[in-house]
Design a protein around this motif. Structure first.
Motif: not given
Length: 358
Positions: A151-159, A162-165, A205-211
């Protein structure tokens, strides 16, 4: 300022022609001269809501103002294809959230396609194509092996893996619009097709892949609004959550069990219902939130706490007005809005049920 076209923005119990014009004028009044559209003057701009408001301007025939909004994005896109999550009052030099959220970045493709369908302006599409390409590539660099989008990449480049549905569903919609632009330009993007298919498979098919954000109404309807769920699957999902989230006569809760209905979520649900072919229910939802309308500005309050009979927060946001105008435009048969949110003419990417994507 031109006189907005409002004939398809007239809806019984929702907007008269005069009210529609006032709402459009309210968005225009918040737009900066450089094209930026903050939530309201003095608040921040985020790229997703900026695009939503610009799309509403196109739906009203305010194409020059909408183009200025997209050119603001073109001028201030980062080298990696992204935008920051928040700019104070739309000032590109005053960044207040230096994270870069994937659904915020991807949404430019939806707006660009909507503007092109509204205007037929090939020069605009050529100008924005590199912007869309860079944005999509930024987003897809955060796609996970299971298809979901970090869902996001921080300003220091850290990805953030975790995914949001909700966010991934919005990205799914954006990828389909990006593929439509690619088709129009005769510039195939097979990697985007694969990515869209894998993402749709994960959502379906895979709700478990999202927060787990099941308490939020957006996680309920966004798989439908984003086009990942259609037909019987869409209907079953909406029916399952209806009584949890819809407060008859008031709108849609943002979060259960909080006694707070919000205009943006309500308008987006109406748009999802329209896409499912349930225009009558969509109209009822839009009618139910007219208590949020401010008659002086034509804009809409963000939300209402019904246990306390209180408007909260005390803010009239361009994106709430924008989402309502887009829902009304779809119900009114505005062809570009119908094409973008109805999904019938949008490429679907690789069919996830025909491939081994488990």
């Amino acid at each position: 300022m031109t006189t907005p076209r409002t004939e398809h923005l007239v809806l019984p119990g929702v907007l008269t022609a005069g009210q529609a014009a006032a709402t459009v004028a309210g968005i225009l009044a918040a737009q900066r001269e450089d094209g930026a559209i903050p939530w309201f003057r003095g608040h921040h701009l985020d790229p997703w809501d900026h695009v939503e408001a610009a799309m509403a301007l196109d739906a009203a025939g305010e194409h020059a103002a909408a183009e200025r909004a997209y050119l603001w994005l073109a001028r201030h896109q980062s080298a990696d294809g992204s935008w920051y999550a928040a700019y104070a009052d739309g000032d590109p030099l005053d960044v207040t959230d230096r994270g870069r959220e994937t659904n915020f970045v991807a949404y430019v493709a939806v707006g660009v396609w909507h503007h092109y369908l509204s205007t037929g302006d090939d020069t605009f599409l050529d100008r924005m194509w590199p912007v869309v390409c860079a944005a999509v590539e930024f987003v897809l660099r955060l796609q996970q092996p299971g298809g979901q989008i970090g869902w996001r990449r921080d300003d220091d480049g850290t990805p953030t893996a975790d995914a949001l549905l909700t966010g991934s569903s919005s990205v799914h919609h954006a990828l389909r619009c990006a593929l439509a632009i690619a088709e129009q330009r005769e510039d195939p993007q097979p990697d985007w097709e694969l990515a869209a298919g894998a993402l749709r498979h994960a959502i379906r098919r895979h709700p478990e892949r999202f927060l787990d954000k099941d308490r939020y109404s957006m996680d309920w309807y966004y798989p439908v609004l984003g086009g990942a769920l259609t037909g019987a699957e869409a209907k079953a999902r909406i029916e399952e959550g209806w009584d949890r989230f819809v407060v008859p006569g008031l709108g849609v809760r943002c979060v259960v069990p909080n006694p707070w209905v919000t205009g943006g979520e309500s308008a987006e649900l109406a748009l999802a219902l329209w896409a499912m072919g349930e225009s009558d229910r969509a109209l009822e939802v839009l009618q139910s939130i007219q208590h949020l309308r401010d008659p002086e500005t034509g804009l809409y309050w963000t939300g209402y706490v019904f246990d306390d009979d209180a408007i909260w927060p005390r803010e009239l946001t361009t994106w709430t007005a924008g989402s309502l105008l887009l829902a009304v435009a779809a119900l009114g048969g505005h062809e570009p809005t119908c094409a973008v949110f109805g999904g019938e003419r949008l490429p679907g990417g690789l069919d996830p049920d025909c491939c081994d994507l488990a």
